[in-house]
Design a protein around this motif. Structure first.
Motif, short mmCIF file in Angstrom:
data_model
loop_
_atom_site.label_atom_id
_atom_site.label_comp_id
_atom_site.label_asym_id
_atom_site.label_seq_id
_atom_site.Cartn_x
_atom_site.Cartn_y
_atom_site.Cartn_z
N ASN A 110 6.09 1.49 9.69
CA ASN A 110 4.99 1.96 8.85
C ASN A 110 5.13 1.43 7.42
O ASN A 110 4.16 1.00 6.81
CB ASN A 110 4.95 3.48 8.83
CG ASN A 110 4.30 4.05 10.08
OD1 ASN A 110 3.38 3.46 10.63
ND2 ASN A 110 4.80 5.18 10.56
N ALA A 111 6.37 1.47 6.91
CA ALA A 111 6.59 0.99 5.55
C ALA A 111 6.19 -0.48 5.44
O ALA A 111 5.48 -0.88 4.51
CB ALA A 111 8.06 1.17 5.17
N ILE A 115 3.55 -2.49 3.19
CA ILE A 115 4.02 -3.56 2.30
C ILE A 115 3.24 -4.86 2.54
O ILE A 115 2.95 -5.60 1.61
CB ILE A 115 5.54 -3.76 2.49
CG1 ILE A 115 6.28 -2.58 1.84
CG2 ILE A 115 6.00 -5.07 1.89
CD1 ILE A 115 7.76 -2.52 2.14
N CYS A 118 0.31 -5.03 0.45
CA CYS A 118 0.69 -5.37 -0.92
C CYS A 118 0.96 -6.87 -1.06
O CYS A 118 0.58 -7.48 -2.06
CB CYS A 118 1.93 -4.56 -1.29
SG CYS A 118 2.44 -4.78 -2.97
N VAL A 119 1.60 -7.46 -0.04
CA VAL A 119 1.90 -8.89 -0.09
C VAL A 119 0.61 -9.71 -0.19
O VAL A 119 0.54 -10.69 -0.95
CB VAL A 119 2.74 -9.31 1.14
CG1 VAL A 119 2.82 -10.83 1.25
CG2 VAL A 119 4.13 -8.72 1.05
N ALA B 48 7.81 -10.01 0.93
CA ALA B 48 8.04 -8.75 0.22
C ALA B 48 9.51 -8.62 -0.19
O ALA B 48 9.82 -8.30 -1.33
CB ALA B 48 7.63 -7.57 1.09
N TRP B 176 5.03 -2.16 -6.85
CA TRP B 176 3.91 -2.11 -5.90
C TRP B 176 4.40 -2.21 -4.47
O TRP B 176 3.84 -1.59 -3.57
CB TRP B 176 2.91 -3.23 -6.20
CG TRP B 176 2.49 -3.23 -7.63
CD1 TRP B 176 2.70 -4.22 -8.55
CD2 TRP B 176 1.83 -2.17 -8.34
NE1 TRP B 176 2.22 -3.85 -9.77
CE2 TRP B 176 1.68 -2.61 -9.67
CE3 TRP B 176 1.38 -0.92 -7.98
CZ2 TRP B 176 1.07 -1.82 -10.64
CZ3 TRP B 176 0.77 -0.13 -8.93
CH2 TRP B 176 0.63 -0.58 -10.25
N ILE B 177 5.45 -3.00 -4.27
CA ILE B 177 5.97 -3.15 -2.91
C ILE B 177 6.55 -1.81 -2.43
O ILE B 177 6.26 -1.36 -1.32
CB ILE B 177 7.01 -4.29 -2.87
CG1 ILE B 177 6.29 -5.64 -3.04
CG2 ILE B 177 7.79 -4.28 -1.56
CD1 ILE B 177 7.19 -6.82 -3.26
N SER B 180 3.73 0.71 -1.87
CA SER B 180 2.99 0.42 -0.63
C SER B 180 3.79 0.83 0.59
O SER B 180 3.21 1.29 1.59
CB SER B 180 2.67 -1.08 -0.54
OG SER B 180 2.01 -1.49 -1.68
N GLY B 181 5.11 0.66 0.52
CA GLY B 181 5.96 1.08 1.63
C GLY B 181 5.84 2.58 1.85
O GLY B 181 5.70 3.05 2.98
N GLY B 184 2.52 3.42 3.27
CA GLY B 184 2.55 3.04 4.69
C GLY B 184 3.19 4.11 5.56
O GLY B 184 2.70 4.44 6.64
N ILE B 185 4.30 4.69 5.05
CA ILE B 185 4.97 5.75 5.81
C ILE B 185 4.10 7.02 5.81
O ILE B 185 3.85 7.63 6.85
CB ILE B 185 6.36 6.06 5.20
CG1 ILE B 185 7.28 4.84 5.34
CG2 ILE B 185 7.01 7.27 5.88
CD1 ILE B 185 8.61 4.95 4.63
N GLY B 188 1.00 6.50 7.98
CA GLY B 188 1.23 5.92 9.30
C GLY B 188 0.49 4.61 9.53
O GLY B 188 -0.26 4.46 10.49
N PHE B 189 0.73 3.63 8.63
CA PHE B 189 -0.03 2.38 8.68
C PHE B 189 0.17 1.58 9.96
O PHE B 189 -0.73 0.88 10.39
CB PHE B 189 0.33 1.50 7.46
CG PHE B 189 -0.63 1.67 6.33
CD1 PHE B 189 -1.00 2.93 5.89
CD2 PHE B 189 -1.18 0.56 5.71
CE1 PHE B 189 -1.90 3.09 4.85
CE2 PHE B 189 -2.08 0.71 4.67
CZ PHE B 189 -2.45 1.97 4.23
#
Lengths: 186, 192
Positions: A110-111, A115, A118-119, B48, B176-177, B180-181, B184-185, B188-189
């Protein structure tokens, strides 16, 4: 021998302190090489950067090779360059190993999915920044658009595009058809 | 044998990637297609990690790809392959520095090479974006269900923060990285 060790360590230190490379490392090089050690002058550093921009390879590596060569010839160039890449080798190998081992953990997946978004934004921002230095007239705009269109739809090696652009530059210069003004090299 | 191939692939990348930073990205994207050593999604992860760790991005990317492909020897060989052309070219140029910079052919060549390099990076960015924002694995669904709307919203927010808000646009990419992580968690990306 002692001096080679010193060269290696100083460039390893520069490698550790550089995040992102390119222009991000200029202030660090100024402090370490110009202010603290007088190994190079401001002007030389600017020259190395300009040449690093228009020679193949990673700018940080090119600058390290130049300064190492200036201090201790060919071997110095090689030692300084190995110094600047050494921290990357250690840090990235450890991280890559960790990430490969934990790749199946849902939180990690998920992280990285977050990310990746973002990339995309970071690459877009990088392109916008590079755009200013690279696209300055009709000729350079056309090169950008043609390569963008062709590379999107045909699966060709990037080497072909770089060679084609290089040959175009030499040909236009030989024919004295290069647009004047605007795009000067640094 | 794979080590030899790694060295050669990265030697070519080092020789033709002009301008530093993400200039190696199009070559690595091409390498992913040609060799199958890693996927485009992995390549985005590598960008990243390379941006969030010390060291020049190009070198970090080479180490990462080398490690993923062939462990620690792979990491070392890929990095050496990438820097070998730089060392050779710079040692040659260092001998006649000024005349190189002022040569009109060199100058014109690089005026044409820079937009080419930017275009190639843009295409790699679009390739990453395509796999991040679109999922075309079920073409029978209506088109708006191909789009990952959560990702689009996050991208829009990041774009505003990194380009238009004065207080935040100078922040280092690592901020930002990491953010975003966490998003995402939290949301639940990956859908797992």
């Amino acid at each position: 021998m002692l001096f080679y060790c010193k060269l290696f360590l100083i460039f390893a230190k520069i490698g550790v302190m550089t995040f992102g490379g390119g222009y991000a490392m200029l202030p660090i090089l100024q402090r370490e090489l110009v202010d603290n050690r007088q190994w190079a002058t401001e002007e030389e550093l600017t020259d190395y950067f300009a040449i690093g921009q228009c020679t193949p390879g990673v700018i940080a590596v090119n600058t390290a090779t130049f300064i190492g060569h200036k201090k201790k010839g060919v071997l110095g160039g090689i030692v300084a360059t190995l110094g600047v890449v050494f921290p990357s080798l250690v840090i990235i190998s450890i991280l890559a190993g960790l990430i490969l081992n934990f790749a199946d953990v849902p939180a990690v997946q998920n992280a990285f999915a977050g990310i990746r978004v973002c990339v995309c934004v970071l690459i877009f921002n990088a392109v916008c920044k590079l755009w200013k230095g690279a696209i300055k007239n009709i000729l350079t705009l056309c090169i950008f658009l043609v390569i963008l269109a062709v590379a999107m739809f045909l699966d060709l090696s990037p080497i072909l595009f770089i060679l084609a652009a290089g040959i175009l530059g030499v040909t236009l210069e030989a024919l004295h058809k290069m647009p004047k003004g605007g795009a000067k090299s640094q | 044998m794979i080590l030899l191939q790694l060295f050669w692939e990265f030697f070519k990348t080092g020789l033709f990637a002009i301008g530093g930073g993400l200039a190696t990205l199009p070559f690595l994207s091409d390498m992913a297609d040609a060799t199958g050593w890693f996927t485009h999604a992995q390549l985005a992860d590598m960008v990243a990690v390379s941006e969030s760790t010390p060291g020049p991005i190009g070198v970090n990317m080479a180490t990462y790809v080398g490690f993923t492909t062939a462990g620690i020897p792979g990491a070392i060989i890929a990095t050496l392959g990438l820097i070998a052309p730089s060392i050779i070219v710079i040692l040659v140029i260092a001998k006649f520095l000024q005349s190189f910079r002022q040569n009109r052919f060199v100058n014109s060549t690089f005026i044409c090479l820079r937009p080419a390099s930017v275009a190639l990076i843009a295409v790699s960015g679009l390739t990453v974006a395509f796999s991040t924002f679109l999922d075309v694995s079920q073409p029978s669904l209506p088109w708006f269900q191909w789009v990952d709307w959560k990702a689009v919203v996050l991208a829009a927010i990041l774009l505003v923060l990194t380009r238009w808000i004065k207080q935040t646009k100078k922040l280092h990419p690592i901020v930002w990285i990491l953010a975003s992580g966490l998003v995402g968690i939290g949301f639940g990306f990956a859908g797992v």
